[in-house]
Design a protein around this motif. Structure first.
Motif, PDB file in Angstrom:
ATOM      1  N   ALA A   4       7.214  -2.243   5.824  1.00  0.00           N
ATOM      2  CA  ALA A   4       7.045  -3.415   4.956  1.00  0.00           C
ATOM      3  C   ALA A   4       5.603  -3.921   5.011  1.00  0.00           C
ATOM      4  O   ALA A   4       5.031  -4.336   3.992  1.00  0.00           O
ATOM      5  CB  ALA A   4       8.016  -4.515   5.369  1.00  0.00           C
ATOM      6  N   ASP A   5       4.980  -3.877   6.210  1.00  0.00           N
ATOM      7  CA  ASP A   5       3.580  -4.297   6.347  1.00  0.00           C
ATOM      8  C   ASP A   5       2.668  -3.380   5.537  1.00  0.00           C
ATOM      9  O   ASP A   5       1.719  -3.836   4.874  1.00  0.00           O
ATOM     10  CB  ASP A   5       3.158  -4.273   7.817  1.00  0.00           C
ATOM     11  CG  ASP A   5       3.950  -5.245   8.672  1.00  0.00           C
ATOM     12  OD1 ASP A   5       4.306  -6.323   8.150  1.00  0.00           O
ATOM     13  OD2 ASP A   5       4.211  -4.917   9.852  1.00  0.00           O
ATOM     14  N   ILE A   6       2.950  -2.086   5.607  1.00  0.00           N
ATOM     15  CA  ILE A   6       2.141  -1.116   4.860  1.00  0.00           C
ATOM     16  C   ILE A   6       2.309  -1.351   3.356  1.00  0.00           C
ATOM     17  O   ILE A   6       1.332  -1.318   2.588  1.00  0.00           O
ATOM     18  CB  ILE A   6       2.547   0.322   5.232  1.00  0.00           C
ATOM     19  CG1 ILE A   6       2.308   0.571   6.720  1.00  0.00           C
ATOM     20  CG2 ILE A   6       1.774   1.343   4.397  1.00  0.00           C
ATOM     21  CD1 ILE A   6       2.880   1.886   7.221  1.00  0.00           C
ATOM     22  N   ALA A   7       3.557  -1.604   2.929  1.00  0.00           N
ATOM     23  CA  ALA A   7       3.833  -1.826   1.502  1.00  0.00           C
ATOM     24  C   ALA A   7       3.083  -3.054   0.988  1.00  0.00           C
ATOM     25  O   ALA A   7       2.496  -3.038  -0.108  1.00  0.00           O
ATOM     26  CB  ALA A   7       5.331  -1.981   1.282  1.00  0.00           C
ATOM     27  N   ARG A   8       3.073  -4.154   1.780  1.00  0.00           N
ATOM     28  CA  ARG A   8       2.366  -5.369   1.356  1.00  0.00           C
ATOM     29  C   ARG A   8       0.866  -5.103   1.236  1.00  0.00           C
ATOM     30  O   ARG A   8       0.213  -5.519   0.286  1.00  0.00           O
ATOM     31  CB  ARG A   8       2.629  -6.500   2.353  1.00  0.00           C
ATOM     32  CG  ARG A   8       3.953  -7.214   2.148  1.00  0.00           C
ATOM     33  CD  ARG A   8       4.020  -8.512   2.929  1.00  0.00           C
ATOM     34  NE  ARG A   8       3.938  -8.271   4.389  1.00  0.00           N
ATOM     35  CZ  ARG A   8       4.984  -8.033   5.157  1.00  0.00           C
ATOM     36  NH1 ARG A   8       6.211  -7.974   4.621  1.00  0.00           N
ATOM     37  NH2 ARG A   8       4.840  -7.846   6.453  1.00  0.00           N
ATOM     38  N   ARG A   9       0.320  -4.408   2.246  1.00  0.00           N
ATOM     39  CA  ARG A   9      -1.120  -4.137   2.223  1.00  0.00           C
ATOM     40  C   ARG A   9      -1.486  -3.231   1.043  1.00  0.00           C
ATOM     41  O   ARG A   9      -2.534  -3.412   0.418  1.00  0.00           O
ATOM     42  CB  ARG A   9      -1.513  -3.469   3.545  1.00  0.00           C
ATOM     43  CG  ARG A   9      -2.995  -3.078   3.626  1.00  0.00           C
ATOM     44  CD  ARG A   9      -3.890  -4.278   3.902  1.00  0.00           C
ATOM     45  NE  ARG A   9      -3.691  -4.755   5.259  1.00  0.00           N
ATOM     46  CZ  ARG A   9      -4.378  -4.307   6.327  1.00  0.00           C
ATOM     47  NH1 ARG A   9      -5.294  -3.370   6.158  1.00  0.00           N
ATOM     48  NH2 ARG A   9      -4.152  -4.811   7.521  1.00  0.00           N
ATOM     49  N   ALA A  10      -0.629  -2.267   0.724  1.00  0.00           N
ATOM     50  CA  ALA A  10      -0.937  -1.308  -0.346  1.00  0.00           C
ATOM     51  C   ALA A  10      -0.523  -1.813  -1.725  1.00  0.00           C
ATOM     52  O   ALA A  10      -0.923  -1.221  -2.739  1.00  0.00           O
ATOM     53  CB  ALA A  10      -0.241   0.019  -0.052  1.00  0.00           C
ATOM     54  N   GLY A  11       0.301  -2.868  -1.780  1.00  0.00           N
ATOM     55  CA  GLY A  11       0.753  -3.380  -3.065  1.00  0.00           C
ATOM     56  C   GLY A  11       1.758  -2.464  -3.728  1.00  0.00           C
ATOM     57  O   GLY A  11       1.770  -2.337  -4.970  1.00  0.00           O
ATOM     58  N   VAL A  12       2.617  -1.825  -2.900  1.00  0.00           N
ATOM     59  CA  VAL A  12       3.642  -0.920  -3.432  1.00  0.00           C
ATOM     60  C   VAL A  12       4.986  -1.291  -2.816  1.00  0.00           C
ATOM     61  O   VAL A  12       5.075  -2.165  -1.951  1.00  0.00           O
ATOM     62  CB  VAL A  12       3.299   0.561  -3.117  1.00  0.00           C
ATOM     63  CG1 VAL A  12       1.981   0.970  -3.774  1.00  0.00           C
ATOM     64  CG2 VAL A  12       3.224   0.792  -1.600  1.00  0.00           C
ATOM     65  N   THR A  13       6.038  -0.598  -3.238  1.00  0.00           N
ATOM     66  CA  THR A  13       7.365  -0.844  -2.684  1.00  0.00           C
ATOM     67  C   THR A  13       7.547  -0.102  -1.366  1.00  0.00           C
ATOM     68  O   THR A  13       6.816   0.846  -1.050  1.00  0.00           O
ATOM     69  CB  THR A  13       8.455  -0.383  -3.657  1.00  0.00           C
ATOM     70  OG1 THR A  13       8.362   1.047  -3.795  1.00  0.00           O
ATOM     71  CG2 THR A  13       8.291  -1.042  -5.018  1.00  0.00           C
ATOM     72  N   LYS A  14       8.547  -0.531  -0.588  1.00  0.00           N
ATOM     73  CA  LYS A  14       8.871   0.184   0.657  1.00  0.00           C
ATOM     74  C   LYS A  14       9.306   1.608   0.366  1.00  0.00           C
ATOM     75  O   LYS A  14       9.037   2.526   1.147  1.00  0.00           O
ATOM     76  CB  LYS A  14       9.981  -0.551   1.424  1.00  0.00           C
ATOM     77  CG  LYS A  14       9.503  -1.774   2.186  1.00  0.00           C
ATOM     78  CD  LYS A  14      10.644  -2.480   2.899  1.00  0.00           C
ATOM     79  CE  LYS A  14      11.303  -1.594   3.941  1.00  0.00           C
ATOM     80  NZ  LYS A  14      12.367  -2.294   4.685  1.00  0.00           N
ATOM     81  N   ALA A  15       9.977   1.818  -0.769  1.00  0.00           N
ATOM     82  CA  ALA A  15      10.411   3.170  -1.126  1.00  0.00           C
ATOM     83  C   ALA A  15       9.209   4.084  -1.311  1.00  0.00           C
ATOM     84  O   ALA A  15       9.211   5.238  -0.877  1.00  0.00           O
ATOM     85  CB  ALA A  15      11.248   3.129  -2.400  1.00  0.00           C
ATOM     86  N   ALA A  16       8.150   3.553  -1.950  1.00  0.00           N
ATOM     87  CA  ALA A  16       6.942   4.358  -2.137  1.00  0.00           C
ATOM     88  C   ALA A  16       6.303   4.703  -0.797  1.00  0.00           C
ATOM     89  O   ALA A  16       5.825   5.819  -0.591  1.00  0.00           O
ATOM     90  CB  ALA A  16       5.946   3.604  -3.026  1.00  0.00           C
ATOM     91  N   VAL A  17       6.296   3.752   0.113  1.00  0.00           N
ATOM     92  CA  VAL A  17       5.754   4.008   1.455  1.00  0.00           C
ATOM     93  C   VAL A  17       6.562   5.100   2.149  1.00  0.00           C
ATOM     94  O   VAL A  17       6.009   6.007   2.766  1.00  0.00           O
ATOM     95  CB  VAL A  17       5.744   2.714   2.296  1.00  0.00           C
ATOM     96  CG1 VAL A  17       5.379   3.018   3.745  1.00  0.00           C
ATOM     97  CG2 VAL A  17       4.784   1.699   1.694  1.00  0.00           C
TER      98      VAL A  17
END
Length: 339
Positions: free
Chosen positions: A7-20
């Motif tokens: 979730a932290d990575i998704a917020r930083r990247a501006g994408v969904t958790k599924a994309a991460v």
């Protein structure tokens, strides 16, 4: 610091958790630039996969297990297992695979651990050591479908691959060398008689002394220094029929036996020749330094780890025979004393 999450990575990247998840697991569903950006952010944050979650998703634990059923007091003193574990770890560290290492009070407890580990997806396979004549572990692993590698002779190993060296050849080498030096009464202080490798050594010893027409005697011990010393005193109490040479099944018993003989006024090697199984630093720290059967135990462990990785990956794995131990001659062996 809080452990970083997807979730932290998704917020930083501006994408969904599924994309991460797609990017971190190398699955389709994201573009190449987005995948690179997500991987760079994950590395920056120090993200690591959750092993429990990974086991649930792909069925793999990413770890191997080793359980040893020996008393802690003997295990802690014996260089063999420390060298074996170091070899296993040296191979597993090449892909950051952890080794789950523990001890069990008996074989039933060891089997219970295997069942729990497999049900909980804690390990992807195990190393089996110290196989016994009536060993139940092989059948349990086959029943579970749990990959395993036996460290020992391929006798009673079922479909499990074995990494081994020929103990029979080693025994014949020692007995033959001692016979060449004129020894006609040779003893052996063995490990527990229930172990398969002890049985192999005992059969080879009996055959060798019979073929050479010399007197052989075996006293069973447990690999500890205390029992090695006690067995030595027992052998030396035989008066004029006492052995002129003793082969010990490990280095700890050999060092203790040497000390016990010297305390009894027996000169080594003038009155008694001493040979240790599995050379180690202990053998060179005593006086005289001990003649010993030498082999690369760390390489032995690395070979077993490589085999287990292949078996856990679904490959068909066969047995691997390492070279037999070689005799390293030092000051504890000499010609048989004159009658």
């Amino acid at each position: 610091m809080k452990r970083p999450t997807m979730a932290d990575i998704a917020r930083r990247a501006g994408v969904t958790k599924a994309a991460v998840s797609f990017a971190l697991n190398d699955r389709p569903g994201v573009s190449a630039p987005t995948r690179r950006r997500i991987l760079a952010i994950a590395e920056e944050l120090g993200w690591q996969p959750n092993s429990a979650a990974r086991a649930l998703s792909d069925g793999r634990a990413g770890a191997f297990g080793l359980v040893i059923d020996r008393p802690a007091r003997t295990l802690g003193l014996e260089p063999f297992f420390m060298q074996l574990v170091s070899g296993i770890q040296a191979e597993l560290i090449t892909d950051a695979t952890p080794l789950v290492f523990t001890m069990a009070e008996d074989q039933a407890a060891e089997i219970a651990l295997y069942r729990a580990w497999w049900a909980q997806r804690r390990v992807d396979g195990v190393f089996l050591v110290d196989l016994k004549a009536d060993d139940a572990r092989v059948a349990v692993l086959e029943e579970l479908g749990m990959p395993g590698v036996v460290i020992g002779a391929p006798v009673g190993t079922g479909r499990l691959p074995a990494v081994w060296s020929d103990d029979g050849v080693a025994v014949r080498t020692v007995v033959g060398r001692l016979a060449e030096l004129g020894h006609r009464r040779i003893a052996r202080v063995s490990g527990p008689s229930v172990l398969r490798h002890t049985i192999i050594r005992t059969d080879a010893f009996a055959t060798s002394v019979r073929e050479l027409g010399i007197v052989g005697r075996i006293v069973e011990a447990d690999y500890s220094g205390e029992r090695g010393a006690a067995a030595t005193r027992e052998l030396l109490a035989a008066g004029p029929d006492r052995p002129t040479a003793i082969l010990y099944d490990n280095d700890v018993m050999a060092v203790a036996g040497l000390t016990a003989a010297q305390a009894a006024g027996v000169r080594v090697p003038d009155d008694l020749s001493v040979v240790a199984w599995d050379d180690s630093a202990l053998c060179e720290l005593v006086h005289p330094p001990l003649t010993a059967l030498s082999r690369d135990i760390a390489a032995y462990g690395a070979h077993a780890a490589r085999r287990l990785r292949e078996a856990a990956g679904g490959r068909e794995v066969g047995d691997l025979e390492d070279p037999p131990p070689r005799l390293t001659v030092r000051g504890s062996v000499g010609p048989a004393p004159l009658p």
